[in-house]
Design a protein around this motif. Sequence first.
Motif, PDB file in Angstrom:
ATOM      1  N   ALA A  94     -33.521 111.252 -32.625  1.00 10.64           N
ATOM      2  CA  ALA A  94     -33.402 110.098 -33.525  1.00 10.64           C
ATOM      3  C   ALA A  94     -33.203 108.799 -32.744  1.00 10.64           C
ATOM      4  O   ALA A  94     -33.591 107.728 -33.212  1.00 10.64           O
ATOM      5  CB  ALA A  94     -32.236 110.309 -34.484  1.00 10.64           C
ATOM      6  N   ARG A  95     -32.646 108.894 -31.556  1.00 11.43           N
ATOM      7  CA  ARG A  95     -32.371 107.708 -30.751  1.00 11.43           C
ATOM      8  C   ARG A  95     -33.567 107.251 -29.922  1.00 11.43           C
ATOM      9  O   ARG A  95     -33.550 106.147 -29.377  1.00 11.43           O
ATOM     10  CB  ARG A  95     -31.206 107.976 -29.801  1.00 11.43           C
ATOM     11  N   ILE A  96     -34.583 108.097 -29.792  1.00 10.40           N
ATOM     12  CA  ILE A  96     -35.730 107.757 -28.942  1.00 10.40           C
ATOM     13  C   ILE A  96     -37.034 108.152 -29.647  1.00 10.40           C
ATOM     14  O   ILE A  96     -37.767 109.013 -29.189  1.00 10.40           O
ATOM     15  CB  ILE A  96     -35.591 108.384 -27.553  1.00 10.40           C
ATOM     16  N   ASP A 101     -40.407 113.552 -26.373  1.00  6.63           N
ATOM     17  CA  ASP A 101     -40.233 114.451 -25.234  1.00  6.63           C
ATOM     18  C   ASP A 101     -39.078 114.025 -24.331  1.00  6.63           C
ATOM     19  O   ASP A 101     -38.604 114.809 -23.513  1.00  6.63           O
ATOM     20  CB  ASP A 101     -41.517 114.529 -24.406  1.00  6.63           C
ATOM     21  N   ASP A 102     -38.639 112.788 -24.464  1.00  3.62           N
ATOM     22  CA  ASP A 102     -37.546 112.281 -23.630  1.00  3.62           C
ATOM     23  C   ASP A 102     -36.159 112.579 -24.195  1.00  3.62           C
ATOM     24  O   ASP A 102     -35.162 112.131 -23.643  1.00  3.62           O
ATOM     25  CB  ASP A 102     -37.699 110.768 -23.421  1.00  3.62           C
ATOM     26  N   GLY A 121     -39.434 101.551 -20.653  1.00  4.68           N
ATOM     27  CA  GLY A 121     -38.832 100.829 -21.762  1.00  4.68           C
ATOM     28  C   GLY A 121     -38.541 101.678 -22.984  1.00  4.68           C
ATOM     29  O   GLY A 121     -37.839 101.225 -23.893  1.00  4.68           O
ATOM     30  N   ASP A 122     -39.055 102.899 -23.032  1.00  2.04           N
ATOM     31  CA  ASP A 122     -38.823 103.758 -24.194  1.00  2.04           C
ATOM     32  C   ASP A 122     -37.346 104.071 -24.403  1.00  2.04           C
ATOM     33  O   ASP A 122     -36.930 104.408 -25.499  1.00  2.04           O
ATOM     34  CB  ASP A 122     -39.588 105.082 -24.061  1.00  2.04           C
ATOM     35  N   PHE A 123     -36.548 103.974 -23.350  1.00  2.00           N
ATOM     36  CA  PHE A 123     -35.134 104.316 -23.461  1.00  2.00           C
ATOM     37  C   PHE A 123     -34.274 103.158 -23.963  1.00  2.00           C
ATOM     38  O   PHE A 123     -33.119 103.354 -24.309  1.00  2.00           O
ATOM     39  CB  PHE A 123     -34.588 104.810 -22.115  1.00  2.00           C
ATOM     40  N   LEU A 124     -34.836 101.962 -23.993  1.00  2.00           N
ATOM     41  CA  LEU A 124     -34.071 100.813 -24.470  1.00  2.00           C
ATOM     42  C   LEU A 124     -33.701 101.016 -25.937  1.00  2.00           C
ATOM     43  O   LEU A 124     -34.528 101.404 -26.747  1.00  2.00           O
ATOM     44  CB  LEU A 124     -34.877  99.526 -24.291  1.00  2.00           C
ATOM     45  N   ALA A 129     -26.559 103.190 -21.691  1.00  2.00           N
ATOM     46  CA  ALA A 129     -26.905 102.161 -20.716  1.00  2.00           C
ATOM     47  C   ALA A 129     -28.101 102.633 -19.907  1.00  2.00           C
ATOM     48  O   ALA A 129     -28.257 103.832 -19.660  1.00  2.00           O
ATOM     49  CB  ALA A 129     -25.721 101.900 -19.798  1.00  2.00           C
ATOM     50  N   THR A 130     -28.954 101.697 -19.516  1.00  2.00           N
ATOM     51  CA  THR A 130     -30.099 102.041 -18.676  1.00  2.00           C
ATOM     52  C   THR A 130     -30.075 101.168 -17.425  1.00  2.00           C
ATOM     53  O   THR A 130     -29.663 100.007 -17.473  1.00  2.00           O
ATOM     54  CB  THR A 130     -31.439 101.844 -19.413  1.00  2.00           C
ATOM     55  N   TRP A 131     -30.510 101.754 -16.332  1.00  2.00           N
ATOM     56  CA  TRP A 131     -30.621 101.059 -15.058  1.00  2.00           C
ATOM     57  C   TRP A 131     -32.043 101.218 -14.552  1.00  2.00           C
ATOM     58  O   TRP A 131     -32.597 102.313 -14.600  1.00  2.00           O
ATOM     59  CB  TRP A 131     -29.669 101.676 -14.030  1.00  2.00           C
ATOM     60  N   VAL A 132     -32.610 100.139 -14.058  1.00  4.67           N
ATOM     61  CA  VAL A 132     -33.916 100.207 -13.432  1.00  4.67           C
ATOM     62  C   VAL A 132     -33.713 100.245 -11.912  1.00  4.67           C
ATOM     63  O   VAL A 132     -32.673  99.837 -11.401  1.00  4.67           O
ATOM     64  CB  VAL A 132     -34.831  99.026 -13.835  1.00  4.67           C
ATOM     65  N   THR A 133     -34.707 100.719 -11.227  1.00 10.11           N
ATOM     66  CA  THR A 133     -34.603 100.895  -9.778  1.00 10.11           C
ATOM     67  C   THR A 133     -34.261  99.604  -9.063  1.00 10.11           C
ATOM     68  O   THR A 133     -33.385  99.581  -8.190  1.00 10.11           O
ATOM     69  CB  THR A 133     -35.914 101.476  -9.230  1.00 10.11           C
ATOM     70  N   GLU A 134     -34.921  98.526  -9.418  1.00 11.74           N
ATOM     71  CA  GLU A 134     -34.673  97.245  -8.731  1.00 11.74           C
ATOM     72  C   GLU A 134     -33.210  96.831  -8.813  1.00 11.74           C
ATOM     73  O   GLU A 134     -32.659  96.291  -7.854  1.00 11.74           O
ATOM     74  CB  GLU A 134     -35.586  96.150  -9.300  1.00 11.74           C
ATOM     75  N   THR A 135     -32.569  97.062  -9.939  1.00 13.24           N
ATOM     76  CA  THR A 135     -31.160  96.713 -10.088  1.00 13.24           C
ATOM     77  C   THR A 135     -30.296  97.624  -9.226  1.00 13.24           C
ATOM     78  O   THR A 135     -29.345  97.167  -8.583  1.00 13.24           O
ATOM     79  CB  THR A 135     -30.729  96.802 -11.566  1.00 13.24           C
ATOM     80  N   LEU A 136     -30.608  98.896  -9.195  1.00 10.29           N
ATOM     81  CA  LEU A 136     -29.836  99.839  -8.364  1.00 10.29           C
ATOM     82  C   LEU A 136     -29.959  99.514  -6.887  1.00 10.29           C
ATOM     83  O   LEU A 136     -29.005  99.663  -6.132  1.00 10.29           O
ATOM     84  CB  LEU A 136     -30.286 101.280  -8.627  1.00 10.29           C
ATOM     85  N   LEU A 137     -31.149  99.081  -6.474  1.00 15.64           N
ATOM     86  CA  LEU A 137     -31.336  98.720  -5.069  1.00 15.64           C
ATOM     87  C   LEU A 137     -30.457  97.539  -4.716  1.00 15.64           C
ATOM     88  O   LEU A 137     -29.941  97.422  -3.631  1.00 15.64           O
ATOM     89  CB  LEU A 137     -32.807  98.392  -4.783  1.00 15.64           C
TER      90      LEU A 137
END
Length: 137
Positions: A94-96, A101-102, A121-124, A129-137
Amino acid sequence: MILVADANVLVGELLRHRGQDLIADGRLEIYASERAWHEAHYELRRRAEVRVRRGQVTESTAAALTERAWNIAVTSVTVISEEAYQFLETMSRARIPSDLDDWHTVALALLLNAAIWTNDGDFLGCGCATWVTETLL
């Protein structure tokens, strides 16, 4: 930081040196659903085969790159069996709604009270909370 990795981000980053370093970084506690893990393993092999067919690398180079990537994954990512989070399937679907499949990744994030590492973007809006690779780097 506790993260549940989406299959796509796992594959994409395991194929990059920066991603391999990030996945192996001890400051991150990375988990993957059983489904994402199997999908990542399949996609790594498939992408290596594509590179060989295109003449970008030799078979032995592709095998070595895939083995290195997979060894990093095996030592740095904890895989959680579907049985542990299956009770959250209905809520997670229901949340996605854009990619049902996610649900595995969302369910595991809910179970662990963790953020999701994804470039998708499907997880937004899934409530985690979501993190993208660029932010983690």
